[in-house]
Scaffold this motif. Sequence first.
Motif, short mmCIF file in Angstrom:
data_model
loop_
_atom_site.label_atom_id
_atom_site.label_comp_id
_atom_site.label_asym_id
_atom_site.label_seq_id
_atom_site.Cartn_x
_atom_site.Cartn_y
_atom_site.Cartn_z
N LYS A 1 -35.23 -41.93 -0.32
CA LYS A 1 -34.57 -40.64 -0.10
C LYS A 1 -33.37 -40.57 -1.04
O LYS A 1 -32.82 -41.60 -1.44
N GLU B 1 -32.31 -36.39 1.56
CA GLU B 1 -33.66 -35.80 1.61
C GLU B 1 -34.62 -36.54 0.68
O GLU B 1 -34.21 -37.18 -0.27
N VAL B 2 -35.91 -36.37 0.97
CA VAL B 2 -36.92 -36.77 0.00
C VAL B 2 -37.05 -35.62 -0.99
O VAL B 2 -37.25 -34.47 -0.59
N ASN C 1 -38.55 -33.13 -3.23
CA ASN C 1 -39.83 -32.55 -3.64
C ASN C 1 -39.54 -31.27 -4.44
O ASN C 1 -38.39 -30.85 -4.58
N ASP C 2 -40.59 -30.68 -4.97
CA ASP C 2 -40.42 -29.51 -5.84
C ASP C 2 -39.68 -28.35 -5.15
O ASP C 2 -38.85 -27.68 -5.75
N THR C 3 -40.00 -28.13 -3.86
CA THR C 3 -39.37 -27.02 -3.14
C THR C 3 -37.86 -27.22 -3.06
O THR C 3 -37.07 -26.30 -3.31
N LYS D 1 -36.03 -33.53 -12.09
CA LYS D 1 -37.35 -34.16 -12.11
C LYS D 1 -37.35 -35.43 -12.96
O LYS D 1 -37.91 -36.45 -12.58
N GLU E 1 -37.38 -43.65 -9.77
CA GLU E 1 -38.56 -44.28 -9.16
C GLU E 1 -39.12 -45.38 -10.05
O GLU E 1 -39.53 -46.43 -9.55
#
Lengths: 292, 158
Positions: free
Chosen positions: A209, A237-238, A240-242, A282, A289
């Motif tokens: 996260k 948060e994780v 993601n694109d949203t 991104k 990661e």
Amino acid sequence: MKPAPFEYHAPSSIEEVLDLKHQYGDDAKFLAGGQSLVPAMNFRIVQPSVLIDLNRVSELSFIKEDKNVIRVGSMARERHLEFDKAIQKHTPLLHEAVPFIAHPQIRNRGTIGGSIVNADPAAELPVLMLALNARLKAKNKNAERWIDAKDFFAGMFTTALEPDEVLVEIELPFAKKNTGWSFMEVAPRSGDYAMMGVATLITLDKNKKCKSAKLVYLNAGDGPVEAVEAEKLLEGEVLNDTLIESAALHTSEKEINPFGNIHASIDFQRHLANSLTKKTLKQALQRAEENF
Amino acid sequence: MSQKLSVTVTVNGTEYTKEVEPRMLLSDFLRHELGLTGTHVGCEHGVCGACTIMFDGESARSCLTFAVQADGHEITTVEGLAPDKDNLHPLQQAFWEAHGLQCGYCTPGILMSMIPFLKQNPNPTEDEIRHALSGNLCRCTGYQHIVDAVKLAAEKMK
């Protein structure tokens, strides 16, 4: 175009520099790399009566690795930052961003301290100092103090330095574990002032996260602009694109305050900020990661 | 105010000593004090690159440096490139052969930018050449022949 006359001093030690600055105060300007000051003097926008040239103060020109930090002398040239192995290893964001600063011919002379103290909202180094949580060491004749980057920039071409102080050292913390970075900007031509740019850092916790996020923009207000609210949206948060899209929308519409110029309207600058925020988040996430 | 300071500078291997006002730009010093008019002056605020010289072997804008700052340093200008008056430097020869100039105003600055570039990167790609040229404006050529000339120079200088 010729500069107005001035009295010139070229001291060779910090001690002499501080004596001179103590003596002349606001009448004296420091000449570091001169890549912003000399154009302004050629146009006579700036007419200092005294110029204190720092280029012969060799003790201000160093880059060294210390315990968990890199220490950089304020007169280290941008070109030296670009090729420094310790900077590449421990502050990869800075390593990635330095080649965006003007052209090699300018980076050969331009200094880290000069760009920070000039505090141009369109410059890369102030943004990077804020993103990297740098600490800046200022000195006067009698004392020295450390200033956090977030307290250093005080508006358009303005800093927290007092008239008798000189910036001597920059302390850059090593990148934290599980951190990804990204620097991107859009300029009309390579090497020109960017219409918009952003320095981004993402640190992941053990559950992948977002532990902490940094989003700092250039040419987005009267100094380097940190999007604190967008950072909060991401933290915990994780990613993601949203979530990335809503952070980009928030920062580009609400948190930055671009002025627009001949190359880019305010709307276009906001559009660029939105797009660069998504791209850098991104890329930073991917790098975090990869290094997990 | 007429403070004058003594400057001793090595330009293209020759040492010169002059008394100058601190506000004299290095570009004007080279042209007016030393008569080395190969260094051209365009914008005088660091944008066009016409005045590019080498300061201790690294390319720099001579319009953004004061002559007094060059005291004790080594400067190379376009006049220092050719080995003698009958032969051009391979980079100059390549510009000649590939039509890398039209009016020639920007050329000295471009040459002085490309010397350290090719030293650092002897086998550049076209992208790298274009990037390296971005600090020098040319109003005539559209750059294509300049890029060709730099490619040819890289071949010649191998």
